[in-house]
Design a protein around this motif. Sequence first.
Motif, PDB file in Angstrom:
ATOM      1  N   GLU A  61       0.863  -1.113   0.011  1.00 52.42           N
ATOM      2  CA  GLU A  61       0.323   0.008  -0.268  1.00 52.42           C
ATOM      3  C   GLU A  61       0.955   0.768  -0.204  1.00 52.42           C
ATOM      4  O   GLU A  61       0.593   2.138  -0.570  1.00 52.42           O
ATOM      5  CB  GLU A  61      -0.565   0.082   1.422  1.00 52.42           C
ATOM      6  CG  GLU A  61      -2.078  -0.767   1.223  1.00 52.42           C
ATOM      7  CD  GLU A  61      -2.038  -2.809   1.594  1.00 52.42           C
ATOM      8  OE1 GLU A  61      -0.513  -2.696   1.722  1.00 52.42           O
ATOM      9  OE2 GLU A  61      -2.464  -2.921   1.083  1.00 52.42           O
TER      10      GLU A  61
ATOM     11  N   LYS B 101      -2.738 -11.390  -6.966  1.00 50.56           N
ATOM     12  CA  LYS B 101      -3.761 -11.390  -7.385  1.00 50.56           C
ATOM     13  C   LYS B 101      -5.001 -10.387  -7.707  1.00 50.56           C
ATOM     14  O   LYS B 101      -5.446 -10.387  -8.681  1.00 50.56           O
ATOM     15  CB  LYS B 101      -4.096 -10.463  -5.630  1.00 50.56           C
ATOM     16  CG  LYS B 101      -5.314 -10.246  -4.967  1.00 50.56           C
ATOM     17  CD  LYS B 101      -5.712  -9.925  -3.704  1.00 50.56           C
ATOM     18  CE  LYS B 101      -7.576  -9.084  -3.481  1.00 50.56           C
ATOM     19  NZ  LYS B 101      -7.383  -8.621  -2.386  1.00 50.56           N
ATOM     20  N   ASN B 102      -3.726  -9.101  -8.388  1.00 48.32           N
ATOM     21  CA  ASN B 102      -4.147  -8.440  -9.260  1.00 48.32           C
ATOM     22  C   ASN B 102      -4.234  -7.915 -10.553  1.00 48.32           C
ATOM     23  O   ASN B 102      -4.653  -7.260 -11.223  1.00 48.32           O
ATOM     24  CB  ASN B 102      -3.421  -7.152  -8.296  1.00 48.32           C
ATOM     25  CG  ASN B 102      -4.343  -6.440  -7.260  1.00 48.32           C
ATOM     26  OD1 ASN B 102      -5.654  -5.950  -7.487  1.00 48.32           O
ATOM     27  ND2 ASN B 102      -3.891  -6.441  -6.068  1.00 48.32           N
ATOM     28  N   TYR B 103      -2.976  -8.721 -11.376  1.00 52.14           N
ATOM     29  CA  TYR B 103      -2.046  -8.652 -11.963  1.00 52.14           C
ATOM     30  C   TYR B 103      -2.090 -10.314 -12.856  1.00 52.14           C
ATOM     31  O   TYR B 103      -1.418 -10.414 -14.014  1.00 52.14           O
ATOM     32  CB  TYR B 103      -0.557  -7.521 -12.166  1.00 52.14           C
ATOM     33  CG  TYR B 103      -1.109  -6.525 -11.983  1.00 52.14           C
ATOM     34  CD1 TYR B 103      -1.644  -5.396 -12.669  1.00 52.14           C
ATOM     35  CD2 TYR B 103      -0.602  -6.077 -10.115  1.00 52.14           C
ATOM     36  CE1 TYR B 103      -1.786  -3.931 -12.287  1.00 52.14           C
ATOM     37  CE2 TYR B 103      -0.959  -4.707 -10.319  1.00 52.14           C
ATOM     38  CZ  TYR B 103      -1.528  -3.766 -10.960  1.00 52.14           C
ATOM     39  OH  TYR B 103      -1.659  -2.414 -10.162  1.00 52.14           O
TER      40      TYR B 103
ATOM     41  N   ASP C 126       2.714  -4.036 -11.793  1.00 53.06           N
ATOM     42  CA  ASP C 126       1.784  -3.836 -12.402  1.00 53.06           C
ATOM     43  C   ASP C 126       1.681  -2.447 -13.858  1.00 53.06           C
ATOM     44  O   ASP C 126       2.098  -2.716 -14.915  1.00 53.06           O
ATOM     45  CB  ASP C 126       1.065  -2.539 -11.693  1.00 53.06           C
ATOM     46  CG  ASP C 126       2.585  -1.232 -11.137  1.00 53.06           C
ATOM     47  OD1 ASP C 126       3.106  -1.974 -10.411  1.00 53.06           O
ATOM     48  OD2 ASP C 126       2.113   0.083 -10.804  1.00 53.06           O
TER      49      ASP C 126
ATOM     50  N   TYR D 292       0.404  -9.636  -3.641  1.00 46.95           N
ATOM     51  CA  TYR D 292      -0.682  -8.862  -4.548  1.00 46.95           C
ATOM     52  C   TYR D 292      -0.010  -8.814  -5.757  1.00 46.95           C
ATOM     53  O   TYR D 292      -1.739  -8.186  -6.968  1.00 46.95           O
ATOM     54  CB  TYR D 292       0.722  -6.939  -4.299  1.00 46.95           C
ATOM     55  CG  TYR D 292      -0.239  -6.317  -4.760  1.00 46.95           C
ATOM     56  CD1 TYR D 292      -1.775  -5.335  -3.470  1.00 46.95           C
ATOM     57  CD2 TYR D 292      -0.344  -5.322  -5.496  1.00 46.95           C
ATOM     58  CE1 TYR D 292      -2.045  -3.902  -4.374  1.00 46.95           C
ATOM     59  CE2 TYR D 292      -0.911  -4.507  -5.904  1.00 46.95           C
ATOM     60  CZ  TYR D 292      -2.302  -3.421  -5.484  1.00 46.95           C
ATOM     61  OH  TYR D 292      -2.909  -2.766  -5.856  1.00 46.95           O
TER      62      TYR D 292
ATOM     63  N   LYS E  28       2.710  -6.252 -16.256  1.00 45.93           N
ATOM     64  CA  LYS E  28       1.387  -6.277 -16.760  1.00 45.93           C
ATOM     65  C   LYS E  28       0.768  -5.219 -18.172  1.00 45.93           C
ATOM     66  O   LYS E  28       0.713  -5.309 -18.767  1.00 45.93           O
ATOM     67  CB  LYS E  28       0.409  -6.651 -15.289  1.00 45.93           C
ATOM     68  CG  LYS E  28      -1.244  -6.627 -16.474  1.00 45.93           C
ATOM     69  CD  LYS E  28      -1.406  -8.104 -17.179  1.00 45.93           C
ATOM     70  CE  LYS E  28      -2.697  -7.817 -17.669  1.00 45.93           C
ATOM     71  NZ  LYS E  28      -3.054  -9.021 -17.579  1.00 45.93           N
TER      72      LYS E  28
END
Length: 126
Positions: free
Chosen positions: A4, A76-78, A45, A73, A48
């Motif tokens: 975060e 889960k997100n990318y 990020d 993270y 990706k």
Amino acid sequence: MEVENYMGGGSDMQHRDALDVVQEFSYELSKMSGKCLDIGSGPGDITKDMLLPMLGENAEIVGADVSQAMVNYARKNYCDSKRLSYMVLNIETSELPADQIGKYDNALSFYCLHWCNDLRYFQSDS
């Protein structure tokens, strides 16, 4: 909290600089094929959103980071199971995992080496 803090604006400079490099070397990136390793991929990020779209269509990329929280993270997100995955990897070791040696055709890294405590592992004795 680690992820975060990074995602909360502390990565603006890294994004800008990575974009500059990706744009400058877009032709070279588009010609890459096979398995690519993004060393120090952090939250995933840039791997990706910037690297994957620029790589040749036959390229796969593995984002590697020393932080389990960052890898979790990113997964889960990318994560994209076809061409993109993430793993925990500590490049600051004299003995990389045997299953990772010789596995990659290309290696990339943005803002990783400055986090390393001992760069002697990257020097060749030859």
